[in-house]
Enzyme design. Structure first.
Site, PDB file in Angstrom:
ATOM      1  N   ASP A   1       0.798  -1.243   0.000  1.00  5.24           N
ATOM      2  CA  ASP A   1       0.000   0.000   0.000  1.00  5.24           C
ATOM      3  C   ASP A   1       0.830   1.293   0.000  1.00  5.24           C
ATOM      4  O   ASP A   1       1.391   1.680   1.023  1.00  5.24           O
ATOM      5  CB  ASP A   1      -0.938   0.054   1.206  1.00  5.24           C
ATOM      6  CG  ASP A   1      -1.917  -1.112   1.270  1.00  5.24           C
ATOM      7  OD1 ASP A   1      -1.499  -2.256   1.020  1.00  5.24           O
ATOM      8  OD2 ASP A   1      -3.094  -0.863   1.591  1.00  5.24           O
TER       9      ASP A   1
ATOM     10  N   GLU B   1      -4.199   1.972  -3.211  1.00  5.74           N
ATOM     11  CA  GLU B   1      -5.500   2.440  -2.698  1.00  5.74           C
ATOM     12  C   GLU B   1      -5.386   3.677  -1.813  1.00  5.74           C
ATOM     13  O   GLU B   1      -6.363   4.395  -1.635  1.00  5.74           O
ATOM     14  CB  GLU B   1      -6.224   1.322  -1.929  1.00  5.74           C
ATOM     15  CG  GLU B   1      -5.517   0.932  -0.635  1.00  5.74           C
ATOM     16  CD  GLU B   1      -6.454   0.466   0.488  1.00  5.74           C
ATOM     17  OE1 GLU B   1      -7.667   0.382   0.263  1.00  5.74           O
ATOM     18  OE2 GLU B   1      -5.936   0.202   1.585  1.00  5.74           O
ATOM     19  N   ASN B   2      -4.193   3.909  -1.228  1.00  4.17           N
ATOM     20  CA  ASN B   2      -4.010   5.063  -0.329  1.00  4.17           C
ATOM     21  C   ASN B   2      -3.077   6.111  -0.910  1.00  4.17           C
ATOM     22  O   ASN B   2      -2.523   6.938  -0.175  1.00  4.17           O
ATOM     23  CB  ASN B   2      -3.420   4.619   1.022  1.00  4.17           C
ATOM     24  CG  ASN B   2      -4.192   3.520   1.689  1.00  4.17           C
ATOM     25  OD1 ASN B   2      -3.709   2.405   1.803  1.00  4.17           O
ATOM     26  ND2 ASN B   2      -5.389   3.827   2.132  1.00  4.17           N
TER      27      ASN B   2
ATOM     28  N   ASN C   1     -10.342  -1.276  -0.080  1.00  2.05           N
ATOM     29  CA  ASN C   1     -11.527  -0.589   0.439  1.00  2.05           C
ATOM     30  C   ASN C   1     -11.500   0.923   0.203  1.00  2.05           C
ATOM     31  O   ASN C   1     -12.523   1.581   0.327  1.00  2.05           O
ATOM     32  CB  ASN C   1     -11.685  -0.889   1.934  1.00  2.05           C
ATOM     33  CG  ASN C   1     -10.441  -0.567   2.735  1.00  2.05           C
ATOM     34  OD1 ASN C   1      -9.347  -1.024   2.401  1.00  2.05           O
ATOM     35  ND2 ASN C   1     -10.573   0.231   3.768  1.00  2.05           N
ATOM     36  N   HIS C   2     -10.325   1.475  -0.148  1.00  6.03           N
ATOM     37  CA  HIS C   2     -10.253   2.914  -0.443  1.00  6.03           C
ATOM     38  C   HIS C   2     -10.312   3.224  -1.941  1.00  6.03           C
ATOM     39  O   HIS C   2     -10.201   4.386  -2.331  1.00  6.03           O
ATOM     40  CB  HIS C   2      -8.976   3.518   0.158  1.00  6.03           C
ATOM     41  CG  HIS C   2      -9.024   3.617   1.655  1.00  6.03           C
ATOM     42  ND1 HIS C   2      -9.880   4.483   2.308  1.00  6.03           N
ATOM     43  CD2 HIS C   2      -8.344   2.950   2.614  1.00  6.03           C
ATOM     44  CE1 HIS C   2      -9.719   4.342   3.616  1.00  6.03           C
ATOM     45  NE2 HIS C   2      -8.794   3.412   3.828  1.00  6.03           N
TER      46      HIS C   2
ATOM     47  N   HIS D   1      -6.730  -8.165  -0.411  1.00  2.09           N
ATOM     48  CA  HIS D   1      -6.780  -7.007   0.475  1.00  2.09           C
ATOM     49  C   HIS D   1      -7.720  -7.318   1.633  1.00  2.09           C
ATOM     50  O   HIS D   1      -8.947  -7.297   1.473  1.00  2.09           O
ATOM     51  CB  HIS D   1      -7.296  -5.818  -0.350  1.00  2.09           C
ATOM     52  CG  HIS D   1      -7.051  -4.503   0.291  1.00  2.09           C
ATOM     53  ND1 HIS D   1      -5.832  -3.881   0.251  1.00  2.09           N
ATOM     54  CD2 HIS D   1      -7.869  -3.682   0.995  1.00  2.09           C
ATOM     55  CE1 HIS D   1      -5.908  -2.725   0.889  1.00  2.09           C
ATOM     56  NE2 HIS D   1      -7.137  -2.580   1.353  1.00  2.09           N
TER      57      HIS D   1
ATOM     58  N   HIS E   1      -1.178  -2.657   6.444  1.00  2.00           N
ATOM     59  CA  HIS E   1      -0.048  -1.715   6.454  1.00  2.00           C
ATOM     60  C   HIS E   1       1.063  -2.166   7.394  1.00  2.00           C
ATOM     61  O   HIS E   1       1.941  -1.386   7.733  1.00  2.00           O
ATOM     62  CB  HIS E   1      -0.500  -0.280   6.806  1.00  2.00           C
ATOM     63  CG  HIS E   1      -1.413   0.329   5.798  1.00  2.00           C
ATOM     64  ND1 HIS E   1      -1.752   1.661   5.798  1.00  2.00           N
ATOM     65  CD2 HIS E   1      -2.059  -0.224   4.741  1.00  2.00           C
ATOM     66  CE1 HIS E   1      -2.580   1.917   4.797  1.00  2.00           C
ATOM     67  NE2 HIS E   1      -2.780   0.784   4.148  1.00  2.00           N
TER      68      HIS E   1
HETATM   69 FE   LIG Z   1      -4.194   0.511   2.588  1.00  2.00          FE
HETATM   70 FE   LIG Z   2      -7.290  -1.030   2.801  1.00  2.00          FE
END
Ligand SMILES: [Fe+2]
Ligand SMILES: [Fe+2]
Length: 259
Positions: free
Chosen positions: A8, A39-40, A67-68, A151, A178
């Site tokens: 990530d 995603e982040n 999820n992001h 994920h 993370h």
């Molecule tokens: Fe993440």
């Molecule tokens: Fe995530």
């Protein structure tokens, strides 16, 4: 062939350490396929079209999500323009984007990258195990090199998915927590596995977010606006060596780079 996976990428700190180290990682490990979870990558929450294109221009071949993935409204239309940008495949039908990319390396080796998301302590989306079965059974059998980014929150759900995919996939690496885990190994059926590749971003933080903000939230229970930390920046991921004739992994090594 060699696959690089980067965990990530968190905010500008994560993007800058990728830009700094990716050229050396690609040449040092003779990478044929470079994948990163992004995603982040936009301030810690989601990804924008510009950031997706900047990351791909650095030499990454495929970007995965989680999820992001849908945090930024402007990314929705970009999914159809950029097939190398994935989001988890087991979100409800009809949403923008796809959870699978098939392509060829520069040397002409066909590969597939699949992105799935867990359900334990996460959104109640479609079953990732059944979705994996459907995707793998529809894949062209001549595509031997298959990479999955799973994920998910729980180590147990990730380990279970590892055994579910073993023998059908070259490598499954976990993302989302993370926190890199020290369990890189090759499972009995020849699949390289790691529960979580870890974050590429600021480790002087709580999973990327300014630690003082998170501590205040725990101590007071009051809501607070999240802000990305900028310090303690590290790159985490793994390099997987795959026999492209069989699709079986022959080696997996964790990698880490610091500023
Ligand atoms: Fe993440
Ligand atoms: Fe995530």
């Amino acid at each position: 062939m060699n696959i690089l996976f980067i965990g990530d990428i968190f905010a500008s700190a994560g993007r800058s350490i990728v830009a700094e180290h990716l050229p050396d990682l690609l040449s040092e490990h003779k990478i044929d396929l470079a994948i990163a979870n992004a995603e982040n990558s936009a301030g810690g929450f989601g990804i924008t079209p510009l950031i997706a294109e900047e990351l791909l221009a650095l030499g990454l071949h495929v970007l995965t999500g989680g999820n992001h993935s849908f945090d930024k409204r402007e990314i929705y239309d970009h999914f159809s323009r950029q097939p190398r940008l994935l989001r988890p495949a087991n979100y409800p039908d009809g949403l923008p984007g796809s959870g699978i990319f098939t392509g060829e390396t520069a040397a002409g080796v066909p590969y597939a990258v699949v992105n799935l998301q867990g359900r334990a302590m996460m959104a109640n989306i479609d079953c990732p195990f059944r979705k994996a079965d459907a995707i793998l059974s529809s894949l062209d059998p001549t595509i031997k090199v298959r990479f999955v980014d799973f994920h998910a929150e729980l180590t147990s759900e990730k380990m279970a998915m590892g055994w579910h995919l073993d023998g059908r996939v070259s490598a499954m690496l976990g993302t989302h927590t993370h926190i890199p885990t020290a369990d890189t190994r090759i499972l009995a059926g020849g699949m390289a596995y790691q529960t979580d590749a870890g974050m590429t971003g600021p480790y002087e933080s709580v999973i990327g977010v300014d630690k003082d903000i998170i501590l205040r939230r725990f101590l007071t229970g009051l809501p607070a606006r999240m802000e990305a930390s900028k310090t303690g920046v590290e790159l985490h991921g793994a390099v997987v060596e795959v026999d492209e004739q069989t699709g079986r992994a022959t080696r997996i090594r964790r990698i880490c780079a610091v500023r």
